[in-house]
Write a protein that holds these residues in place. Structure first.
Motif, PDB file in Angstrom:
ATOM      1  N   THR A 135      49.092  20.624 107.140  1.00 55.75           N
ATOM      2  CA  THR A 135      49.051  21.835 106.331  1.00 55.75           C
ATOM      3  C   THR A 135      48.645  23.036 107.168  1.00 55.75           C
ATOM      4  OG1 THR A 135      48.127  20.357 104.645  1.00 55.75           O
ATOM      5  CG2 THR A 135      48.373  22.666 104.050  1.00 55.75           C
TER       6      THR A 135
ATOM      7  N   ASP B 110      45.388  20.895  99.503  1.00 58.13           N
ATOM      8  CA  ASP B 110      45.943  21.768 100.541  1.00 58.13           C
ATOM      9  C   ASP B 110      47.249  22.415 100.107  1.00 58.13           C
ATOM     10  OD1 ASP B 110      43.850  21.344 102.224  1.00 58.13           O
ATOM     11  OD2 ASP B 110      45.023  20.537 103.887  1.00 58.13           O
ATOM     12  N   ASP B 111      48.076  21.664  99.363  1.00 61.76           N
ATOM     13  CA  ASP B 111      49.361  22.207  98.927  1.00 61.76           C
ATOM     14  C   ASP B 111      49.176  23.438  98.055  1.00 61.76           C
ATOM     15  OD1 ASP B 111      50.707  20.292 100.293  1.00 61.76           O
ATOM     16  OD2 ASP B 111      51.123  19.018  98.563  1.00 61.76           O
ATOM     17  N   ARG B 112      48.203  23.381  97.167  1.00 67.20           N
ATOM     18  CA  ARG B 112      47.932  24.535  96.298  1.00 67.20           C
ATOM     19  C   ARG B 112      47.354  25.693  97.105  1.00 67.20           C
ATOM     20  NH1 ARG B 112      44.683  23.307  91.037  1.00 67.20           N
ATOM     21  NH2 ARG B 112      45.353  25.476  90.716  1.00 67.20           N
TER      22      ARG B 112
ATOM     23  N   GLU C 255      51.735  24.270 108.774  1.00 71.47           N
ATOM     24  CA  GLU C 255      52.544  25.020 107.815  1.00 71.47           C
ATOM     25  C   GLU C 255      51.978  26.419 107.592  1.00 71.47           C
ATOM     26  OE1 GLU C 255      54.298  24.633 103.242  1.00 71.47           O
ATOM     27  OE2 GLU C 255      53.092  23.016 104.111  1.00 71.47           O
TER      28      GLU C 255
ATOM     29  N   ILE D 174      48.111  26.376 100.227  1.00 72.13           N
ATOM     30  CA  ILE D 174      49.235  26.975 100.950  1.00 72.13           C
ATOM     31  C   ILE D 174      49.976  27.955 100.047  1.00 72.13           C
ATOM     32  CG2 ILE D 174      51.583  26.456 101.758  1.00 72.13           C
ATOM     33  CD1 ILE D 174      49.670  26.145 103.954  1.00 72.13           C
ATOM     34  N   GLU D 175      50.260  27.546  98.824  1.00 69.90           N
ATOM     35  CA  GLU D 175      50.970  28.428  97.892  1.00 69.90           C
ATOM     36  C   GLU D 175      50.161  29.686  97.610  1.00 69.90           C
ATOM     37  OE1 GLU D 175      54.074  28.216  96.784  1.00 69.90           O
ATOM     38  OE2 GLU D 175      54.200  26.538  98.186  1.00 69.90           O
TER      39      GLU D 175
END
Length: 263
Positions: A223, A187-189, A226, A191-192
């Protein structure tokens, strides 16, 4: 002691000039005593009309849509501008019918002689007209958001609520982003990737329905919050945010989103 003084001097210098040295700056002035307000990419940059404004820390090598409104005048200037590079100060002259680029200066630009109210960092979020406390008495807090004056805008059927941007992207662009997200596992990737897509898409604007579609690509509620937080200023039908509630796994996640957005 000498070493300590040097460290303090370096810290002070880097702190004072960081916002103007790392990215580009825009200086708007008027020799005709025009009082104006600056909107960039459909986001109002300040709350009061002024005759000069210093916008700092704006990303270079990008197109922006500039909108100038005037005090006691219904006329509006809508004009695309291009920030050529990082660490460049662009000097613009505001005229009654157009904005003229007068010169560009490479390197940091001192703002020591400027009034602090005339210096604003480039804003990617809506500017509040006043500080509002979230209390039961102040039920109109969200109404203090400065309205963005669109010359023209999409008319969504049966929608009469608050509008964050004028022209939502075509669904083909959303599909393009979804394909990029589906290639990633974390998920972090994702978001970016979504943030980069937004930054690189000129006049980015999205609907709540399109936002719901993007949310399906994310696993965690945290996420998803965010994602909506940075998308919300660029959502066309902002009052439809309540329709996002079923897309969360836990009910308290939507409550947290409302706190984050101040609704």
């Amino acid at each position: 002691m000498l070493l300590l003084r040097l460290i303090i001097l370096f810290y002070f210098s880097s702190t004072c000039f960081f916002v103007v040295a790392q990215k580009s700056n825009l200086i708007f002035t008027s020799n005709q005593n025009l009082e104006f307000k600056v909107t960039i990419n459909n986001i109002v940059q300040h709350t009061e009309f002024t005759q000069k404004l210093f916008v700092v820390n704006i990303k270079g090598e990008q197109n922006y849509m500039l909108l100038i409104s005037f005090k006691n005048d219904t006329s509006i200037i809508k004009q695309p501008i291009y920030v050529v590079d990082e660490n460049v100060t662009h000097f613009y002259e505001i005229e009654p019918t157009k904005v003229v680029l007068k010169k560009m200066v490479i390197g940091k630009h001192s703002f020591e002689k400027w009034d602090k109210n005339e210096i604003v960092p480039f804003s990617g979020v809506l500017v509040l007209a006043k500080d509002t406390l979230k209390t039961e008495k102040d039920s109109l807090a969200m109404d203090s958001v400065v309205a963005v004056p669109f010359e023209d805008q999409y008319k969504m059927p049966d929608y009469e609520g608050k509008i964050g941007c004028p022209w939502p992207l075509k669904n083909e662009k959303i599909v393009e982003l979804k394909i990029q997200l589906q290639k990633l596992n974390l998920d972090d990737r994702k978001i970016e990737t979504a943030k980069n897509f937004k930054e690189n898409t000129f006049d980015f604007c999205i609907t709540i329905e399109q936002t719901k579609d993007l949310m399906t690509e994310f696993l965690l509620d945290e996420t998803k919050i965010e994602l909506i937080k940075f998308l919300y200023p660029f959502v066309y039908d902002q009052d439809n945010v309540l329709f996002l509630k079923p897309n969360f796994s836990y009910e308290n996640s939507f409550d947290e989103l409302k706190l984050v957005l101040g609704i």
